[in-house]
Design a protein around this motif. Sequence first.
Motif, PDB file in Angstrom:
ATOM      1  N   GLN A  59       1.014  -1.004  -0.288  1.00 60.23           N
ATOM      2  CA  GLN A  59      -0.272   0.269  -0.097  1.00 60.23           C
ATOM      3  C   GLN A  59       1.065   1.361  -0.109  1.00 60.23           C
ATOM      4  O   GLN A  59       0.943   2.018   1.642  1.00 60.23           O
ATOM      5  CB  GLN A  59      -0.575  -0.218   1.454  1.00 60.23           C
ATOM      6  CG  GLN A  59      -1.599  -0.905   1.211  1.00 60.23           C
ATOM      7  CD  GLN A  59      -3.086  -0.417   1.769  1.00 60.23           C
ATOM      8  OE1 GLN A  59      -3.503   0.774   2.452  1.00 60.23           O
ATOM      9  NE2 GLN A  59      -4.344  -0.820   1.726  1.00 60.23           N
ATOM     10  N   ALA A  60       1.448   1.256  -0.903  1.00 59.54           N
ATOM     11  CA  ALA A  60       2.125   2.968  -1.371  1.00 59.54           C
ATOM     12  C   ALA A  60       1.010   4.512  -0.824  1.00 59.54           C
ATOM     13  O   ALA A  60       1.736   4.706  -0.186  1.00 59.54           O
ATOM     14  CB  ALA A  60       2.522   2.841  -2.770  1.00 59.54           C
ATOM     15  N   LEU A  61      -0.193   4.109  -1.016  1.00 59.60           N
ATOM     16  CA  LEU A  61      -0.880   5.678  -0.916  1.00 59.60           C
ATOM     17  C   LEU A  61      -2.166   4.821   0.297  1.00 59.60           C
ATOM     18  O   LEU A  61      -2.631   4.161  -0.569  1.00 59.60           O
ATOM     19  CB  LEU A  61      -0.862   6.075  -1.938  1.00 59.60           C
ATOM     20  CG  LEU A  61      -0.050   7.072  -2.712  1.00 59.60           C
ATOM     21  CD1 LEU A  61      -1.102   7.973  -3.725  1.00 59.60           C
ATOM     22  CD2 LEU A  61       0.869   7.802  -1.272  1.00 59.60           C
ATOM     23  N   SER A 101       7.847   6.580   1.446  1.00 57.38           N
ATOM     24  CA  SER A 101       6.499   7.317   1.340  1.00 57.38           C
ATOM     25  C   SER A 101       5.695   7.291   1.274  1.00 57.38           C
ATOM     26  O   SER A 101       4.131   7.715   1.389  1.00 57.38           O
ATOM     27  CB  SER A 101       6.682   7.776   2.752  1.00 57.38           C
ATOM     28  OG  SER A 101       7.514   9.208   2.608  1.00 57.38           O
ATOM     29  N   GLY A 102       5.625   7.154   0.522  1.00 58.46           N
ATOM     30  CA  GLY A 102       5.507   6.788  -1.661  1.00 58.46           C
ATOM     31  C   GLY A 102       4.392   8.698  -2.399  1.00 58.46           C
ATOM     32  O   GLY A 102       4.290   9.163  -3.160  1.00 58.46           O
ATOM     33  N   LYS A 103       5.688   9.332  -2.092  1.00 60.97           N
ATOM     34  CA  LYS A 103       5.823  10.460  -2.634  1.00 60.97           C
ATOM     35  C   LYS A 103       6.292  10.459  -3.872  1.00 60.97           C
ATOM     36  O   LYS A 103       5.111  11.075  -4.747  1.00 60.97           O
ATOM     37  CB  LYS A 103       7.319  11.173  -1.616  1.00 60.97           C
ATOM     38  CG  LYS A 103       7.578  11.332  -0.319  1.00 60.97           C
ATOM     39  CD  LYS A 103       8.397  12.468   0.130  1.00 60.97           C
ATOM     40  CE  LYS A 103       9.769  11.809   0.113  1.00 60.97           C
ATOM     41  NZ  LYS A 103      10.416   9.883   0.264  1.00 60.97           N
ATOM     42  N   SER A 104       7.119   9.405  -4.320  1.00 58.59           N
ATOM     43  CA  SER A 104       7.199   9.290  -5.441  1.00 58.59           C
ATOM     44  C   SER A 104       5.752   9.185  -6.308  1.00 58.59           C
ATOM     45  O   SER A 104       5.455   9.157  -7.780  1.00 58.59           O
ATOM     46  CB  SER A 104       8.539   8.928  -6.197  1.00 58.59           C
ATOM     47  OG  SER A 104       9.258   8.450  -5.777  1.00 58.59           O
ATOM     48  N   THR A 105       5.291   8.017  -6.111  1.00 54.80           N
ATOM     49  CA  THR A 105       3.928   7.332  -6.140  1.00 54.80           C
ATOM     50  C   THR A 105       2.473   8.120  -6.020  1.00 54.80           C
ATOM     51  O   THR A 105       1.910   8.437  -7.145  1.00 54.80           O
ATOM     52  CB  THR A 105       3.850   6.435  -5.358  1.00 54.80           C
ATOM     53  OG1 THR A 105       4.237   5.268  -4.900  1.00 54.80           O
ATOM     54  CG2 THR A 105       2.390   5.437  -5.891  1.00 54.80           C
ATOM     55  N   THR A 110      11.557  15.996  -2.060  1.00 52.90           N
ATOM     56  CA  THR A 110      12.162  16.444  -1.192  1.00 52.90           C
ATOM     57  C   THR A 110      12.719  15.565  -0.592  1.00 52.90           C
ATOM     58  O   THR A 110      11.332  15.418   0.509  1.00 52.90           O
ATOM     59  CB  THR A 110      12.518  17.556  -1.120  1.00 52.90           C
ATOM     60  OG1 THR A 110      13.905  17.979  -1.175  1.00 52.90           O
ATOM     61  CG2 THR A 110      11.987  18.458  -0.274  1.00 52.90           C
ATOM     62  N   HIS A 111      13.976  15.011   0.180  1.00 55.24           N
ATOM     63  CA  HIS A 111      14.481  14.372   1.170  1.00 55.24           C
ATOM     64  C   HIS A 111      15.402  16.304   2.040  1.00 55.24           C
ATOM     65  O   HIS A 111      15.238  15.619   3.376  1.00 55.24           O
ATOM     66  CB  HIS A 111      15.620  13.626   0.828  1.00 55.24           C
ATOM     67  CG  HIS A 111      14.799  12.207   1.044  1.00 55.24           C
ATOM     68  ND1 HIS A 111      15.528  11.608   0.362  1.00 55.24           N
ATOM     69  CD2 HIS A 111      13.994  11.610   1.849  1.00 55.24           C
ATOM     70  CE1 HIS A 111      14.784  10.515   0.012  1.00 55.24           C
ATOM     71  NE2 HIS A 111      13.901  10.265   1.058  1.00 55.24           N
ATOM     72  N   ASP A 112      15.381  17.411   1.084  1.00 60.43           N
ATOM     73  CA  ASP A 112      16.179  18.155   2.354  1.00 60.43           C
ATOM     74  C   ASP A 112      15.702  19.402   2.766  1.00 60.43           C
ATOM     75  O   ASP A 112      14.553  19.503   2.741  1.00 60.43           O
ATOM     76  CB  ASP A 112      16.137  18.974   0.340  1.00 60.43           C
ATOM     77  CG  ASP A 112      17.675  20.028   0.371  1.00 60.43           C
ATOM     78  OD1 ASP A 112      18.145  20.604   2.138  1.00 60.43           O
ATOM     79  OD2 ASP A 112      17.773  20.628  -0.421  1.00 60.43           O
TER      80      ASP A 112
HETATM   81  N1  LIG Z   1       5.719  -0.176  -9.559  1.00 58.11           N
HETATM   82  C1  LIG Z   1       6.099  -0.599  -7.653  1.00 58.11           C
HETATM   83  N2  LIG Z   1       5.564  -2.144  -7.422  1.00 58.11           N
HETATM   84  C2  LIG Z   1       5.486  -1.866  -5.695  1.00 58.11           C
HETATM   85  N3  LIG Z   1       5.567  -1.314  -5.630  1.00 58.11           N
HETATM   86  C3  LIG Z   1       6.273   0.096  -5.809  1.00 58.11           C
HETATM   87  C4  LIG Z   1       6.692   0.537  -6.629  1.00 58.11           C
HETATM   88  N4  LIG Z   1       6.972   1.772  -6.978  1.00 58.11           N
HETATM   89  C5  LIG Z   1       6.867   2.119  -5.499  1.00 58.11           C
HETATM   90  N5  LIG Z   1       6.444   0.582  -4.364  1.00 58.11           N
HETATM   91  C6  LIG Z   1       6.332   0.402  -3.751  1.00 58.11           C
HETATM   92  O1  LIG Z   1       5.467   1.826  -2.411  1.00 58.11           O
HETATM   93  C7  LIG Z   1       6.083   2.282  -0.970  1.00 58.11           C
HETATM   94  C8  LIG Z   1       6.272   3.911  -1.906  1.00 58.11           C
HETATM   95  O2  LIG Z   1       6.854   3.669  -3.016  1.00 58.11           O
HETATM   96  P1  LIG Z   1       7.874   5.793  -3.241  1.00 58.11           P
HETATM   97  O3  LIG Z   1       8.189   5.179  -4.464  1.00 58.11           O
HETATM   98  O4  LIG Z   1       6.506   6.140  -4.209  1.00 58.11           O
HETATM   99  O5  LIG Z   1       8.126   6.107  -2.096  1.00 58.11           O
HETATM  100  P2  LIG Z   1       8.460   6.900  -1.429  1.00 58.11           P
HETATM  101  O6  LIG Z   1       8.572   8.272  -0.649  1.00 58.11           O
HETATM  102  O7  LIG Z   1       8.893   7.927  -3.149  1.00 58.11           O
HETATM  103  O8  LIG Z   1      10.515   6.706  -1.437  1.00 58.11           O
HETATM  104  P3  LIG Z   1      11.855   7.496  -2.003  1.00 58.11           P
HETATM  105  O9  LIG Z   1      12.166   8.595  -1.167  1.00 58.11           O
HETATM  106  O10 LIG Z   1      13.434   7.034  -1.490  1.00 58.11           O
HETATM  107  O11 LIG Z   1      11.872   8.032  -2.837  1.00 58.11           O
HETATM  108  C9  LIG Z   1       7.478   2.078  -1.258  1.00 58.11           C
HETATM  109  O12 LIG Z   1       6.973   0.378  -0.584  1.00 58.11           O
HETATM  110  C10 LIG Z   1       8.097   0.929  -2.405  1.00 58.11           C
HETATM  111  O13 LIG Z   1       8.429  -0.398  -2.313  1.00 58.11           O
END
Ligand SMILES: Nc1ncnc2c1ncn2[C@@H]1O[C@H](COP(=O)(O)OP(=O)(O)OP(=O)(O)O)[C@@H](O)[C@H]1O
Lengths: 306, 804
Positions: free
Chosen positions: A35-37, A58-62, A215-217
């Motif tokens: 569960q990314a979000l 934490s799901g930011k990129s998602t 950002t992490h910054d």
């Molecule tokens: N394509 C995917 N398939 C399966 N799981 C994914 C996928 N993309 C992201 N995840 C999972 O969803 C969660 C959120 O990922 P996300 O990339 O959004 O985190 P983030 O906040 O961007 O992290 P970071 O700061 O490391 O970039 C993570 O547990 C990741 O493993």
Amino acid sequence: MTPTSTRPPSRDHAGPDIWCEDLVRIFTTEGAEVQALQGLNLVVEPGEVVALVGASGSGKSTLLGILSGLDRPTGGRARVAGHDLTAMRPRQRISFRRHSVGFIWQQTSQNLVPHLSAADNVMLPMMIAGRRDRAARAHDLLDMLGLADQSRRLPPELSGGQQQRVAIATALANAPDVLLADEPTGELDDENSAAVLEALRGVAQLTGTTVLIVTHDPTVSDHVERTVQIRDGRTSTEVVRRFDAAGRTEAWEEYTVIDRAGRIQLPKAHVEELGLRDRVRLRHGDGHVEVWPATRDPRHGAEEGS
Amino acid sequence: MTPLSWIVSRLRAGLAPVVAVAVAVAVTVALIAALPRVVADLAGRATSGAFATLSAREGDLMARWRGAPAATATTTDPGAAYLEAAEDLRQAQPRPLRDVLVPPQLLGELGFPLSVTPPASSGYHRLTFAVLVDATLEEHTRLVSGAWPRPPDAADPVTEAVVLHDAAERLGWVLGSEPLPGIRLAGTFRPTDPHDRRWEQVPRGVRYAELVDPNLGTELVSAVFVDRRALAVGVSGKRPQIIHTLWYGISADTESAGLDAEVLAGQLTATLARTHDLTTDGRLSIRLFSELGDVLDAVSVQQRTLTALVLAMAAGPVGLSILLVWLAAVGVRARRATVTALVRARGASPGQLRAWALTEGVALLLVGGLAGYAVVDAALPGPGRGAGVGSLSGTDALAAVAPTLLTVAGGILVWRLRQGVLRLLVGPLRTRRSLPGLLGVLRALRGSGGALPLIAVLLGVSVAVVGGTVSASLDATARDAAWGLNGAPVRIAGPRMTDDVVARIESVDGVASVARVARVADAVPLQLPEQTIHVGVWAADDHLLDAYRGSPVDPGLPPALFGSADGVAAVVGGLVPEGATGGRLGSVGQVRLLGHRDLLPGIATPDAWALVSSEAWASAGGEAPTATIALVAVADGARADEVASALRVQLDTAVVSTAEEQLRGRHVPASLAFARLATATGLATLVLMTGAILAADAVGAATRRDATARLRALGAPDRDIRLSVVWETAPGLLLAVASGIGLGIGAAALLLGWLDYGFITGARRARLALDPAWLAAVLGLVLVALAAVITTAARRAAREGEAP
Ligand SMILES: Nc1ncnc2c1ncn2[C@@H]1O[C@H](COP(=O)(O)OP(=O)(O)OP(=O)(O)O)[C@@H](O)[C@H]1O
Ligand SMILES: [Mg+2]
């Protein structure tokens, strides 16, 4: 829109530029569900520059993937620049990517086509969108980002910071309402980071573009007025910066999100500092609620609030 | 930046893979463009090969008619008029028939030959000379002495003539004399090319003959040649009947390359069916006749068979090169994945992506295609006029696609089989705790990337095997056919094999034994328990066993056949039913039947036959004519061809043949060319196969990266990483090699069964024969190629694993 003049945000749509409600994204890989979000809520008004911070995973990129129209949410609703992301047809999605959002990723190499010059890279989205006057606009954008001299160079011949600034120009090529940046300074040193963040804020102000920066910054809050914390796929707390008349930081205000069930999340720092565990004591004050560690009696306590 | 400059910059950015696509396209186009040319070339060889062995009687288009000289003035030259009309007729023929016919020639034979009795000192009891008009004599001969004859005069009783120089010399004739009544010797000539096939129509133009009569002595037979105008006015003041022979020779030169025998046969039939006027007044109309039609029918079968074979084998290289194009294109796509994702994210629509790719594709196809075509055009001559594959019959077409279909079907089976084998491997690997091996096999089981290399290997190996096997089988069948005709290393036919003749044969160095074979009776009733059948009876002595020994078609006659102890024994064959052990044979009575054979090599057995011992036959009272066939066994270390030449000297009137000569006669040019083509195709296929596997592995390498990284994270050394790649790739590929060989042999069997190879094998059905050397070579090359591919893949995996 000419990028060289400051403009208040004007929009074809009503309401916020980014609006998410109970956004859910579940990844299924090899049987396991992630569960990314998990019911994320976020509102960003036109012209706002917002930083999105949070731990890794934490799901930011998602979230950014969904907002840029590249990924689709599993549940909840999202609206960007007036487009309902959950109900877009392929044609609309293409138009949305062309005209409504621009983005910048962390890897400098992912933002630019390595075999095109800086100017050509800026022109590429315009060519895709079939826009005219590409060369002139590319020149203006690069000029605005202080890269007029570098327009003939190929990305590998530019520094990381310069590349990210070209990426900003590229993202703004078709004058989108919303600019999404996923750790744009992740590969840069402090100096270059500051320059890129300033450039982002500058052009946003100049063009009236809404900006969401992941950002992490930790220093990013110095450059934005609002910093949103995301935790376990949910927005948790927010820090909003108030400026005085002279443009200096006047005050920091901390916010947290309360969901429809009335649950709130306290910032981790406070929880640890006060040793809040298992149960907290609530005290209703005048127009506010106080949270106390269960072991301390609020009637004998020295300070108020939490 | 415009869409065009965008595409150009994309192409320039990743030049190597783009060039790879273009090269693969070029190879494909070159192969496809070469195909009709190769087919045309083989077809041409089939035609010219068949024409080259034709005798004039079999090939030439001829017309014959009788007529008497009609004119009185020496100015008329009917020979010239006939030739001109005949040439017009040739020019009026459609192509390619017109090009196959050489300009017409004409021979007139005037009345009866002239005979004189020469002085006894000449050694001849009689001289006989035909009086001939060879309308194109001067073109084909050289005057040795004197002059060409002057035209005859209707009133002059003496006519000038030329004779073959050898004959004049032998007889001591002098120029200006009148050695024959009414003939004055004007000159002597020699043929410029005695081997020109035209002389088969005018044999007296190259040599004189000596006919030996035991009672009278030797007679010399030759001809005098008079001027063409004799056809109008006659010779020596007489006007005899003239037999005219008009003929068109057949050219077997390269001009006929790519000739479609079927088309030619059609044109020929049309021409032979009509009458043609040779004179404008319509008084002389001729009908041409020729046996060429039968030859063309045979050639057309040969052409169709060769075409089907070439198409069947072409499927290998063509299929593999198309696979290469595809893989190279996939490689380009993979390299661009990042940029493609970027432009999609920036709003590029699928339509835009397609349009760009299409523009690139068209450009590459054009460049590669033109290059490939240019290479073929420079290297191979274009298909000649009238060229064509001809129309393949249903069977031929089916045979042409059969190997490909078989490979496809086999591919599916082998894929299943591969999964099974891999699963079988998992158990032992697990118990032996071989982690790299286990990981490799598990990866192979899960991934689908192995399918392309598998198909490449299957196709490559099976096509390489098909070519060699068909070639070897035709060779073996041709050998069988040759030995079937000849029976023994040396066969002698013709003279009556009296004891004296046999003694002369035995006296020749290298002759081990001589078997006499006689046809002793025809249509003799053979009473069997169930039925009576009429058989032709052949008798031989026990040397026949020696003669047959060592032949690839040795019928293995029982030695008891020649043991004369108790009555007559026989081996029966042909239509005589199998199984009977005894019967009554004509007047000989009870015979023991020792077996059944289909054929007796070297003996033209009738439909139903019986072979008996000549000794037993004679002692049982059978009629015993002298044998006319002798099958000669050659001593160890002696060469059959040398023995045959010595025998030819000993027995001048006998027909002496060797099995090797018969075999050479069966190696038609087209089949030799096919054998070379099979080798070339096999090699090309193996090279393309290696390229295709390398490309497929390079494309699939990305999927291996994660696994490699994991192994490395576990601290695996390079050796283990390489080992895991070997376990991943080797089982499937080896299985494909084995199946490819099996499929290739199966496809060869299909091709052998479905196509008509009579032009090589005669009446025999082509039998499947494996060429161990060829198979070993294919296997060796494939294994080396696979080893190289697997090593490369393993190295790459180890190298990539290192990079963080
Ligand atoms: N394509 C995917 N398939 C399966 N799981 C994914 C996928 N993309 C992201 N995840 C999972 O969803 C969660 C959120 O990922 P996300 O990339 O959004 O985190 P983030 O906040 O961007 O992290 P970071 O700061 O490391 O970039 C993570 O547990 C990741 O493993
Ligand atoms: Mg991220």
